[in-house]
Design a protein around this motif. Structure first.
Motif, PDB file in Angstrom:
ATOM      1  N   PRO A  45     -22.250  50.758 -16.525  1.00  0.00           N
ATOM      2  CA  PRO A  45     -23.589  51.334 -16.281  1.00  0.00           C
ATOM      3  C   PRO A  45     -23.772  52.725 -16.874  1.00  0.00           C
ATOM      4  O   PRO A  45     -24.901  53.151 -17.152  1.00  0.00           O
ATOM      5  CB  PRO A  45     -23.683  51.368 -14.749  1.00  0.00           C
ATOM      6  CG  PRO A  45     -22.780  50.266 -14.294  1.00  0.00           C
ATOM      7  CD  PRO A  45     -21.631  50.293 -15.260  1.00  0.00           C
ATOM      8  N   PHE A  46     -22.661  53.438 -17.077  1.00  0.00           N
ATOM      9  CA  PHE A  46     -22.765  54.781 -17.658  1.00  0.00           C
ATOM     10  C   PHE A  46     -22.702  54.755 -19.188  1.00  0.00           C
ATOM     11  O   PHE A  46     -22.899  55.781 -19.830  1.00  0.00           O
ATOM     12  CB  PHE A  46     -21.640  55.673 -17.117  1.00  0.00           C
ATOM     13  CG  PHE A  46     -21.644  55.821 -15.634  1.00  0.00           C
ATOM     14  CD1 PHE A  46     -22.514  56.706 -15.015  1.00  0.00           C
ATOM     15  CD2 PHE A  46     -20.796  55.061 -14.844  1.00  0.00           C
ATOM     16  CE1 PHE A  46     -22.530  56.846 -13.636  1.00  0.00           C
ATOM     17  CE2 PHE A  46     -20.797  55.192 -13.466  1.00  0.00           C
ATOM     18  CZ  PHE A  46     -21.669  56.081 -12.857  1.00  0.00           C
ATOM     19  N   PHE A  47     -22.366  53.592 -19.762  1.00  0.00           N
ATOM     20  CA  PHE A  47     -22.191  53.482 -21.215  1.00  0.00           C
ATOM     21  C   PHE A  47     -23.295  52.648 -21.846  1.00  0.00           C
ATOM     22  O   PHE A  47     -23.061  51.887 -22.772  1.00  0.00           O
ATOM     23  CB  PHE A  47     -20.838  52.835 -21.533  1.00  0.00           C
ATOM     24  CG  PHE A  47     -19.646  53.663 -21.134  1.00  0.00           C
ATOM     25  CD1 PHE A  47     -19.765  55.032 -20.987  1.00  0.00           C
ATOM     26  CD2 PHE A  47     -18.415  53.076 -20.929  1.00  0.00           C
ATOM     27  CE1 PHE A  47     -18.665  55.799 -20.622  1.00  0.00           C
ATOM     28  CE2 PHE A  47     -17.314  53.829 -20.573  1.00  0.00           C
ATOM     29  CZ  PHE A  47     -17.441  55.201 -20.411  1.00  0.00           C
ATOM     30  N   SER A  48     -24.488  52.757 -21.359  1.00  0.00           N
ATOM     31  CA  SER A  48     -25.599  51.966 -21.896  1.00  0.00           C
ATOM     32  C   SER A  48     -25.960  52.435 -23.290  1.00  0.00           C
ATOM     33  O   SER A  48     -25.405  53.410 -23.806  1.00  0.00           O
ATOM     34  CB  SER A  48     -26.809  52.089 -20.960  1.00  0.00           C
ATOM     35  OG  SER A  48     -27.210  53.446 -20.883  1.00  0.00           O
ATOM     36  N   ALA A  49     -26.915  51.758 -23.893  1.00  0.00           N
ATOM     37  CA  ALA A  49     -27.325  52.085 -25.261  1.00  0.00           C
ATOM     38  C   ALA A  49     -27.716  53.549 -25.380  1.00  0.00           C
ATOM     39  O   ALA A  49     -28.468  54.074 -24.568  1.00  0.00           O
ATOM     40  CB  ALA A  49     -28.499  51.205 -25.672  1.00  0.00           C
ATOM     41  N   GLY A  50     -27.179  54.200 -26.400  1.00  0.00           N
ATOM     42  CA  GLY A  50     -27.523  55.593 -26.652  1.00  0.00           C
ATOM     43  C   GLY A  50     -26.860  56.590 -25.741  1.00  0.00           C
ATOM     44  O   GLY A  50     -27.238  57.764 -25.732  1.00  0.00           O
ATOM     45  N   PHE A  51     -25.838  56.160 -24.968  1.00  0.00           N
ATOM     46  CA  PHE A  51     -25.236  57.104 -24.020  1.00  0.00           C
ATOM     47  C   PHE A  51     -24.574  58.278 -24.731  1.00  0.00           C
ATOM     48  O   PHE A  51     -24.459  59.367 -24.177  1.00  0.00           O
ATOM     49  CB  PHE A  51     -24.238  56.385 -23.102  1.00  0.00           C
ATOM     50  CG  PHE A  51     -22.861  56.186 -23.697  1.00  0.00           C
ATOM     51  CD1 PHE A  51     -21.837  57.087 -23.449  1.00  0.00           C
ATOM     52  CD2 PHE A  51     -22.596  55.093 -24.507  1.00  0.00           C
ATOM     53  CE1 PHE A  51     -20.579  56.912 -23.986  1.00  0.00           C
ATOM     54  CE2 PHE A  51     -21.338  54.909 -25.048  1.00  0.00           C
ATOM     55  CZ  PHE A  51     -20.321  55.815 -24.786  1.00  0.00           C
ATOM     56  N   TYR A  52     -24.128  58.070 -25.995  1.00  0.00           N
ATOM     57  CA  TYR A  52     -23.526  59.175 -26.745  1.00  0.00           C
ATOM     58  C   TYR A  52     -24.511  60.337 -26.860  1.00  0.00           C
ATOM     59  O   TYR A  52     -24.134  61.507 -26.785  1.00  0.00           O
ATOM     60  CB  TYR A  52     -23.151  58.722 -28.156  1.00  0.00           C
ATOM     61  CG  TYR A  52     -22.028  57.722 -28.217  1.00  0.00           C
ATOM     62  CD1 TYR A  52     -20.707  58.100 -28.029  1.00  0.00           C
ATOM     63  CD2 TYR A  52     -22.287  56.379 -28.494  1.00  0.00           C
ATOM     64  CE1 TYR A  52     -19.670  57.189 -28.110  1.00  0.00           C
ATOM     65  CE2 TYR A  52     -21.261  55.444 -28.571  1.00  0.00           C
ATOM     66  CZ  TYR A  52     -19.958  55.859 -28.374  1.00  0.00           C
ATOM     67  OH  TYR A  52     -18.946  54.949 -28.450  1.00  0.00           O
ATOM     68  N   TYR A  53     -25.768  59.980 -27.101  1.00  0.00           N
ATOM     69  CA  TYR A  53     -26.771  61.012 -27.361  1.00  0.00           C
ATOM     70  C   TYR A  53     -27.223  61.720 -26.086  1.00  0.00           C
ATOM     71  O   TYR A  53     -27.855  62.773 -26.141  1.00  0.00           O
ATOM     72  CB  TYR A  53     -27.996  60.384 -28.041  1.00  0.00           C
ATOM     73  CG  TYR A  53     -27.645  59.544 -29.233  1.00  0.00           C
ATOM     74  CD1 TYR A  53     -27.154  60.133 -30.396  1.00  0.00           C
ATOM     75  CD2 TYR A  53     -27.768  58.164 -29.193  1.00  0.00           C
ATOM     76  CE1 TYR A  53     -26.800  59.359 -31.492  1.00  0.00           C
ATOM     77  CE2 TYR A  53     -27.428  57.382 -30.282  1.00  0.00           C
ATOM     78  CZ  TYR A  53     -26.938  57.986 -31.433  1.00  0.00           C
ATOM     79  OH  TYR A  53     -26.596  57.223 -32.500  1.00  0.00           O
ATOM     80  N   LYS A  54     -26.938  61.114 -24.939  1.00  0.00           N
ATOM     81  CA  LYS A  54     -27.435  61.656 -23.675  1.00  0.00           C
ATOM     82  C   LYS A  54     -26.341  62.329 -22.833  1.00  0.00           C
ATOM     83  O   LYS A  54     -26.626  63.171 -22.004  1.00  0.00           O
ATOM     84  CB  LYS A  54     -28.061  60.536 -22.832  1.00  0.00           C
ATOM     85  CG  LYS A  54     -29.126  59.739 -23.551  1.00  0.00           C
ATOM     86  CD  LYS A  54     -29.512  58.516 -22.724  1.00  0.00           C
ATOM     87  CE  LYS A  54     -30.495  57.631 -23.440  1.00  0.00           C
ATOM     88  NZ  LYS A  54     -30.805  56.403 -22.684  1.00  0.00           N
ATOM     89  N   THR A  55     -25.102  61.903 -23.052  1.00  0.00           N
ATOM     90  CA  THR A  55     -24.028  62.268 -22.139  1.00  0.00           C
ATOM     91  C   THR A  55     -23.315  63.558 -22.518  1.00  0.00           C
ATOM     92  O   THR A  55     -22.997  64.377 -21.666  1.00  0.00           O
ATOM     93  CB  THR A  55     -22.997  61.127 -22.052  1.00  0.00           C
ATOM     94  OG1 THR A  55     -23.687  59.915 -21.736  1.00  0.00           O
ATOM     95  CG2 THR A  55     -21.951  61.408 -20.987  1.00  0.00           C
ATOM     96  N   PHE A  56     -23.065  63.750 -23.794  1.00  0.00           N
ATOM     97  CA  PHE A  56     -22.154  64.819 -24.217  1.00  0.00           C
ATOM     98  C   PHE A  56     -22.891  66.081 -24.659  1.00  0.00           C
ATOM     99  O   PHE A  56     -22.535  66.704 -25.651  1.00  0.00           O
ATOM    100  CB  PHE A  56     -21.264  64.299 -25.347  1.00  0.00           C
ATOM    101  CG  PHE A  56     -20.496  63.070 -24.960  1.00  0.00           C
ATOM    102  CD1 PHE A  56     -19.507  63.131 -23.992  1.00  0.00           C
ATOM    103  CD2 PHE A  56     -20.767  61.842 -25.549  1.00  0.00           C
ATOM    104  CE1 PHE A  56     -18.804  62.002 -23.626  1.00  0.00           C
ATOM    105  CE2 PHE A  56     -20.075  60.707 -25.191  1.00  0.00           C
ATOM    106  CZ  PHE A  56     -19.083  60.781 -24.220  1.00  0.00           C
ATOM    107  N   MET A  57     -23.920  66.440 -23.940  1.00  0.00           N
ATOM    108  CA  MET A  57     -24.723  67.606 -24.308  1.00  0.00           C
ATOM    109  C   MET A  57     -24.353  68.840 -23.501  1.00  0.00           C
ATOM    110  O   MET A  57     -24.682  69.957 -23.910  1.00  0.00           O
ATOM    111  CB  MET A  57     -26.211  67.283 -24.133  1.00  0.00           C
ATOM    112  CG  MET A  57     -26.676  66.124 -25.022  1.00  0.00           C
ATOM    113  SD  MET A  57     -28.394  65.672 -24.763  1.00  0.00           S
ATOM    114  CE  MET A  57     -29.214  67.137 -25.352  1.00  0.00           C
ATOM    115  N   TRP A  58     -23.674  68.662 -22.395  1.00  0.00           N
ATOM    116  CA  TRP A  58     -23.324  69.801 -21.562  1.00  0.00           C
ATOM    117  C   TRP A  58     -22.019  69.514 -20.850  1.00  0.00           C
ATOM    118  O   TRP A  58     -21.645  68.356 -20.668  1.00  0.00           O
ATOM    119  CB  TRP A  58     -24.451  70.097 -20.571  1.00  0.00           C
ATOM    120  CG  TRP A  58     -24.759  68.917 -19.684  1.00  0.00           C
ATOM    121  CD1 TRP A  58     -25.623  67.897 -19.922  1.00  0.00           C
ATOM    122  CD2 TRP A  58     -24.149  68.624 -18.419  1.00  0.00           C
ATOM    123  NE1 TRP A  58     -25.607  66.992 -18.915  1.00  0.00           N
ATOM    124  CE2 TRP A  58     -24.700  67.403 -17.967  1.00  0.00           C
ATOM    125  CE3 TRP A  58     -23.175  69.266 -17.631  1.00  0.00           C
ATOM    126  CZ2 TRP A  58     -24.336  66.812 -16.761  1.00  0.00           C
ATOM    127  CZ3 TRP A  58     -22.804  68.681 -16.431  1.00  0.00           C
ATOM    128  CH2 TRP A  58     -23.392  67.456 -16.001  1.00  0.00           C
TER     129      TRP A  58
END
Length: 976
Positions: free
Chosen positions: A115-128
Motif C-alpha cells: 500500500p505504501f509502494f503504489s504508482a508514483g510513490f518514488y515521486y511522493k515519498t522521498f522528498m523529506w
C-alpha cells in the motif's frame, strides 16, 4: 512433469545441469525453463519491486518472469531468459533478485508494504527530510535497484561483430518466413533467413497441425533442407534481429556458443549489421495474459506456452490444468492436453455462446476471478452467473488473445493501427521502407493465411528486385477463422497484475489516470509499465485498454508507447565487440592498418580514424629522426601515404555544376571533365568551413574530397543546402569515404613507380597537373588524380576498398626499390607547412577567406553561401589577423603551436597580443623550424621581426615574418 511420447527433445541424450546448486537432468533440446518444469520446479524467480514468487509465463523471448543468471567460469551473465537458454552438460544456473534463497526471500517483506509502494510513490515519498536523499534514500534505492548482478571481474568472454548484405532479409522462420524464403530462394534472390530460435518452424514446433499431410515439424524440416541446399540462401538460427535503422540496415544478435560448453575457438555471441535491399517481417504474434486477482502465481502461464511445452518439449507445469480464455485458440490448448492424457480440470471461456467438445467440463460465460497458492498455484476461483466455484489446479493456461509483433515496424517512429476484429494493433503499410509484413505479425493467424501471405510477400519483393517468382502450389493447411471477445481484466478485489516483472497492477494504471497522467507515455513512466526487459510485450495492450477505459477514450485514440530497439536485450559486450578496454569513441581503421601496425608505426587518432604517426626504421631512436627521413625521402625519391580518411562525396545529376557553384566560393561549372579544382567552402556567416579538391569525372558526375575532420559536417551541410536552400536542383549525393581506399604517391619518382603498376603507362600529356581519370591496376578499375598536398610531383590513386591492403603493399614494395617508402602524419604535416597548405589548424572556424589570402577566389559572377556575410565590415581589411609564415631568427630556434605573437618591444600581455601560431614543424629541407599562424595585417609585414612567446612552455624567441610558402614558391615541382 514430463509427458511420455510427446515433444521434439532427444530422450537418448540426457543433459545434467544445476539450478541454485541443485542438480537436475533434462534432455538435448530442452531449455532451462522446460527442463525445470519437467522436474516440477515451478518457482524460478522473484519480481522486481515486491519480490513476489514468479514462475515461467511464456515459452519465448518475451518472458518477463523466469530471468536467471548463467555462470560461465569466472564470468556470469545476468537476466538470461530461461525460456531461451538451452541446457548443456555442466550448465550452472542461478536464480536472481532473491536473498538469501529463492524459496525464502527476505525482501518479500516489500509485498506486505505494497500500500505504501503504489504508482508514483518514488515521486511522493522521498522528498523529506531533505538531507535524507543523499545519505539514506538514494543509497538504499541504488542497492535495491536492478535485476541480477555481474561478477565484478574482467569479462574474458569473446564476442564478435560481423557484416552481411543481401537482397532480402526475412525475419522469422515460422510458416510465413519459411514460405517466403522458399519462394525468394527459388527465384534466385540473395536471402538471409534469421530466427531467434534454435530450430526453424516457429509456432509449428508447438502445434499438432499438418501441412500437406505431414506434421508441421516435418514440413518445416523439409523446407529447411531445401533452403540449405541453395547457395543463395543463408539460414541464421539463434539470431534475433534486434533493430531497424536507416537505409535498410538491421542489427542482429547471433548466440554462437550460448547453448554449449564455453569454447576457446568460438565467441559467445556475434553482433551483425545486416544491410538488405528489402525485408519481410514474419515475426509472428505474442499471446497476452488476462489480469485478475493473483494472476502472477507460479504455474499460471499463457495458453500457447502450455501448448508449446507439451508439444515441443513433452512437459506440463502441473497435473490438473485449467484453461481460461476469451478466444478459440484457448480451446486448442485444452484439446491438446486432453489428447495427451493430461487432466484438464476445466475450460473457462468468457464468451457465453461458445461450444467445444472435449473430455473436460466447460464453463461458458465464466471468468477466473482469483488464484491461490504462494510459491505455486494451488487452486483457481471461477465466477459464473450462479456464483463462484473453486477448483484445485497446479497450472492455469490463460489466453487473452494475440498481439502481432509490430515492434520492428515501429523502430523508425511509425505507429500501428488498431483492428477491432482481432482486438490488436497491426502494422501500417510503408512504416519501414522496403519492408513487407506477413503472417501473424500482420494479423493473419491461420496456417493457410500465413503460408499465403508469405508467398505474396516474397512475390512483391521479387518484383521490386526485378526477379520472377517460380510458380508452385500452395501447401494445404488449416484455415480456421479467429473469434475473440476482448477481455482485459476481471473485476474484483485484490491486485491484478499487468507488468509481471515491474509489479504494475490494474490499480496502478487507474491511479495514474486519476492523477491526470492520461497520456500513454506519461502513464508508462509514472507506473513503470512496459519498462522492464520485455518492454511490455506481454502487458502493453492490456494496460492501454485499461487506460482507454478509465479515461473514456477508445484504444486507437489512446495509442501506443514508443517502440525502440533492441527488440530483446543485447549485452554491451556484444555491441562493443572488439573494443574491450577501449574508450567509447568509434575506431575507424583504414585498409592499410594491418600492414602499418606490422611495420611498427605508432597510431594516432585523426577524426576518429587511426593513422600512422611515423614509420620507424632500425637505428632511429626518436620520432624526429623518422620524420626527417620521410620528408627527405618524399623530396628526393617517392613516398606512400594512405589518404583514405579524406571525406569523399559522390555527387551526380544534371544540376551538379550549379550546386557546386553555390556551395563553393569559386566556380566549378567551368571545370572540364577529367580535371580537378581546389575549392573553398564558407559557412553562412562568411567564415571558412572546409577546403578540398573536387574532380569532374563526366558532365554530370563529380567527386568531392573534404578534410578528414570535416567529412561528416560537410556531408550534413550539403544535404541541408540541397533540401532547404536549393531544392529545385536535380542532384544526388552519397558519402563514399569508406568505399574507396586512396593513397598519395608523392615525389620526383612517383610517375615512375605508378608506371610499374598501371596496366597502361601515363605521361605528362595524358595526365597533366590537376588531371583525373580512370586507370587499371592488374585488371582492377581505379581512379587516378594528379594532385599534391606535399608540393612534389604527386598523384592520388583510389581503388575499391577491398583492394586497398593489397595496393598499399604493392606500392610500398615498388617504392622501396626506388629508395622510397611509406610516410606518416608527422612528415605529412611538415611537407604541407613547407608549402603553406592549410588544414583545420588554420581554418578553425574563426577565419575568413580574406584572412587566409583567398579573398580573391570569391567569384563575383555568381552567388554562393557566405558571399555577402564574408564582405561585412570588420571581416576584411588590415585590422584582420592574416595568414603568415614564421621562421625563428633569435637564439632560441624552437617554435610551438598555440604561442602568441607580440611586437618586439611590447609587454607579453593579453591586451598586446597581435597574433598566434597554428602549426609548427622542423623542416629538414629548410634546416629550420617553420611555422604558420595569423598576425594582424600580416601580409603587409613580410620580412619584419615579431616576438613569439609561449607562457605555458616557457619559450620566447624572435621570428621573421614570411610568406607561408617556403618551398618551391613558383609551384614548378607538381607541374613537372
Amino acid at each position: 512433469m514430463r509427458i511420455e511420447n510427446k515433444g521434439l527433445i532427444d530422450r537418448t541424450q540426457p543433459v545434467n545441469f544445476t539450478f541454485d546448486g541443485h542438480h537436475y537432468q533434462g534432455f538435448a533440446g530442452d531449455t532451462v525453463a522446460s527442463a525445470l518444469l519437467a522436474n516440477d520446479q515451478r518457482l524460478m524467480g522473484r519480481s522486481f519491486k515486491y519480490h513476489r514468487p514468479r514462475g515461467v509465463l511464456t515459452a519465448g523471448s518475451e518472458e518477463p518472469n523466469a530471468l536467471v543468471t548463467i555462470k560461465r567460469g569466472q564470468n556470469v551473465e545476468p537476466n538470461v531468459r530461461a525460456t531461451v537458454q538451452e541446457i548443456y552438460d555442466g550448465l550452472e544456473v542461478r536464480s536472481q533478485n532473491a536473498w538469501p534463497t529463492l524459496g525464502f526471500d527476505a525482501l518479500a517483506v516489500n509485498d506486505l508494504a505494497a500500500p505504501f509502494f503504489s504508482a508514483g510513490f518514488y515521486y511522493k515519498t522521498f522528498m523529506w527530510p531533505r538531507a535524507f536523499w543523499e545519505r539514506v534514500y538514494e543509497p538504499l534505492i541504488r542497492r535495491a535497484a536492478g535485476l541480477g548482478g555481474l561478477s565484478g571481474t574482467s569479462n574474458d568472454v569473446e564476442y564478435e561483430k560481423a557484416f552481411a548484405f543481401c537482397d532480402v532479409l526475412i525475419i522469422g522462420a515460422g510458416p510465413t518466413g519459411l514460405m517466403a524464403a522458399l519462394e525468394a530462394g527459388r527465384a534466385g534472390a540473395d536471402v538471409i533467413l534469421a530466427d531467434e530460435d534454435a530450430q526453424a518452424g516457429g509456432r509449428l514446433l508447438g502445434e499438432t497441425y499438418e501441412i500437406d499431410g505431414r506434421t508441421g515439424q516435418d514440413w518445416a524440416a523439409a523446407v529447411i533442407a531445401e533452403l540449405s541446399s541453395m547457395n543463395n540462401v543463408r539460414i541464421m538460427s539463434r539470431t534475433t534481429v534486434t533493430g531497424v535503422y536507416d537505409q535498410g540496415t538491421f542489427g542482429a544478435l547471433e548466440r554462437v556458443t550460448a547453448h554449449t560448453t564455453p569454447r576457446a575457438d568460438a565467441p559467445r555471441a556475434c553482433f551483425w549489421r545486416i544491410v538488405a535491399k528489402c525485408s519481410i517481417l514474419a515475426a509472428g504474434a505474442l499471446e497476452r495474459p488476462i489480469a485478475f486477482q493473483n494472476n502472477d502465481r507460479p504455474g499460471i502461464m499463457t495458453a500457447g506456452a502450455v501448448r508449446a511445452y507439451l508439444n515441443r518439449w513433452g512437459v506440463t507445469a502441473g497435473r490438473d490444468i485449467v484453461v481460461f480464455g476469451n478466444n478459440d485458440d484457448a480451446h486448442r490448448t485444452a484439446l491438446d492436453l486432453s489428447a495427451a492424457g493430461v487432466h484438464v480440470a476445466a475450460l473457462v471461456d468468457s464468451r457465453p455462446d461458445v461450444q467445444v467438445s472435449g473430455d473436460f467440463p466447460v464453463y461458458a460465460g465464466a471468468q477466473i476471478c482469483g488464484a491461490s497458492g504462494r510459491q505455486g498455484l494451488e487452486s483457481v476461483t471461477i465466477r459464473t452467473q450462479s456464483g463462484t466455484e473453486r477448483i484445485a489446479s497446479e497450472c492455469l493456461a490463460m489466453s487473452g488473445g494475440w498481439n502481432p509483433s509490430v515492434h520492428m515496424t515501429c523502430h523508425m517512429n511509425g505507429r500501428p493501427e488498431w483492428r477491432e476484429d482481432i482486438a490488436s494493433f497491426v502494422p501500417r503499410a510503408g512504416m519501414i521502407p522496403g519492408m513487407v509484413t506477413a503472417g501473424a505479425c500482420n494479423g493473419t493467424f491461420s496456417t493457410h493465411g500465413a503460408l499465403l501471405e508469405g508467398r505474396k510477400a516474397a512475390e512483391k519483393i521479387l518484383v521490386a528486385l526485378g526477379k520472377k517468382a517460380i510458380q508452385s502450389d500452395l501447401p494445404e493447411a488449416e484455415d480456421a477463422p479467429i473469434h475473440i471477445s476482448p477481455l482485459w481484466a476481471v473485476g474484483g478485489t485484490g491486485r491484478a497484475w499487468l507488468d509481471f516483472q515491474n509489479d504494475v497492477t490494474v490499480k496502478d494504471v487507474k491511479q495514474a489516470a486519476k492523477e491526470n497522467f492520461r497520456s500513454v507515455e506519461h502513464m508508462k513512466r509514472y507506473t513503470t509499465q512496459g519498462m522492464a526487459t520485455d518492454q511490455g510485450k506481454n502487458s502493453n495492450v492490456n494496460a492501454l485498454a485499461i487506460l482507454a477505459d478509465v479515461t473514456g477514450r477508445g484504444i486507437p485514440e489512446t495509442g501506443t508507447t514508443t517502440f525502440r530497439p533492441p527488440y530483446t536485450p543485447v549485452s554491451i559486450a556484444a555491441m562493443g565487440a572488439g573494443a574491450e578496454g577501449k574508450g567509447f569513441a568509434p575506431e575507424r581503421l583504414v585498409t592499410s592498418h594491418e600492414s602499418t601496425v606490422a611495420q611498427g608505426a605508432p597510431m594516432i587518432e585523426a577524426g576518429m580514424w587511426y593513422r600512422p604517426s611515423y614509420f620507424p626504421k632500425e637505428g632511429e631512436t626518436n620520432w624526429r629522426q623518422s620524420c626527417d627521413r620521410e620528408v627527405n625521402m618524399v623530396r628526393s625519391s617517392v613516398g606512400i601515404c594512405d589518404v583514405s580518411t579524406l571525406g569523399k562525396i559522390d555527387i551526380q545529376g544534371p544540376d551538379v555544376a550549379a550546386f557546386l557553384d553555390f556551395v563553393y566560393i569559386n566556380t566549378f561549372s567551368t571545370l572540364k571533365p577529367g580535371r580537378v579544382r581546389y575549392g573553398l567552402m564558407l559557412r553562412e556567416d562568411g567564415t571558412v568551413m572546409d577546403d578540398g579538391t573536387t574532380a569532374r569525372l563526366s558532365d554530370t558526375h563529380y567527386v568531392m574530397t573534404t578534410t578528414t575532420a570535416a567529412a561528416g559536417a560537410v556531408m550534413r551541410h550539403l544535404e541541408y543546402v540541397h533540401q532547404c536552400l536549393r531544392p529545385e536542383l536535380d542532384v544526388s549525393m552519397i558519402s563514399v569515404t569508406e568505399q574507396w581506399a586512396q593513397f598519395a604517391v608523392a615525389g620526383p619518382k612517383s610517375r615512375e613507380l605508378l608506371n610499374e603498376l598501371l596496366d597502361a603507362p601515363i605521361d605528362n600529356d595524358s595526365f597533366p597537373f590537376m588531371g583525373c581519370g580512370d586507370v587499371a591496376i592488374g585488371g582492377v578499375n581505379a581512379r587516378l588524380f594528379r594532385i599534391s598536398f606535399s608540393g612534389e610531383h604527386a598523384y592520388e590513386i583510389a581503388v575499391p576498398a577491398r583492394y586497398g591492403a593489397a595496393l598499399f603493399n604493392a606500392l610500398n614494395e615498388h617504392a622501396a626499390a626506388l629508395g622510397g617508402g611509406p610516410y606518416g602524419m608527422e612528415a605529412l604535416n611538415v611537407l604541407r607547412i613547407e608549402k603553406g597548405f592549410i588544414t583545420h589548424a588554420e581554418i578553425h572556424g574563426r577565419v575568413t577567406a580574406f584572412d587566409i589570402g583567398m579573398g580573391r577566389m570569391i567569384s563575383a559572377k555568381k552567388d554562393c553561401i557566405g558571399q555577402t556575410m564574408a564582405a561585412r565590415e570588420g571581416l576584411v581589411g588590415p585590422d584582420r589577423e592574416q595568414l603568415i609564415g614564421l621562421k625563428p631568427i633569435g637564439a632560441v630556434k624552437q617554435l610551438t603551436g598555440g604561442a602568441h605573437l607580440f611586437e618586439p618591444e611590447s609587454e607579453p600581455t593579453r591586451q598586446n597580443s597581435i597574433g598566434y601560431v597554428t602549426s609548427v614543424g622542423f623542416s629538414p629541407t629548410e634546416v629550420s623550424f617553420l611555422g604558420m599562424g595569423f598576425l594582424m595585417n600580416g601580409r603587409a609585414r613580410h620580412g619584419e621581426t615579431i616576438k613569439l612567446i609561449d607562457h605555458m612552455r616557457g619559450i620566447e624567441t624572435l621570428c621573421e615574418i614570411c610568406d607561408p610558402v617556403f618551398h618551391d614558391p613558383e609551384g614548378g615541382k607538381p607541374r613537372g
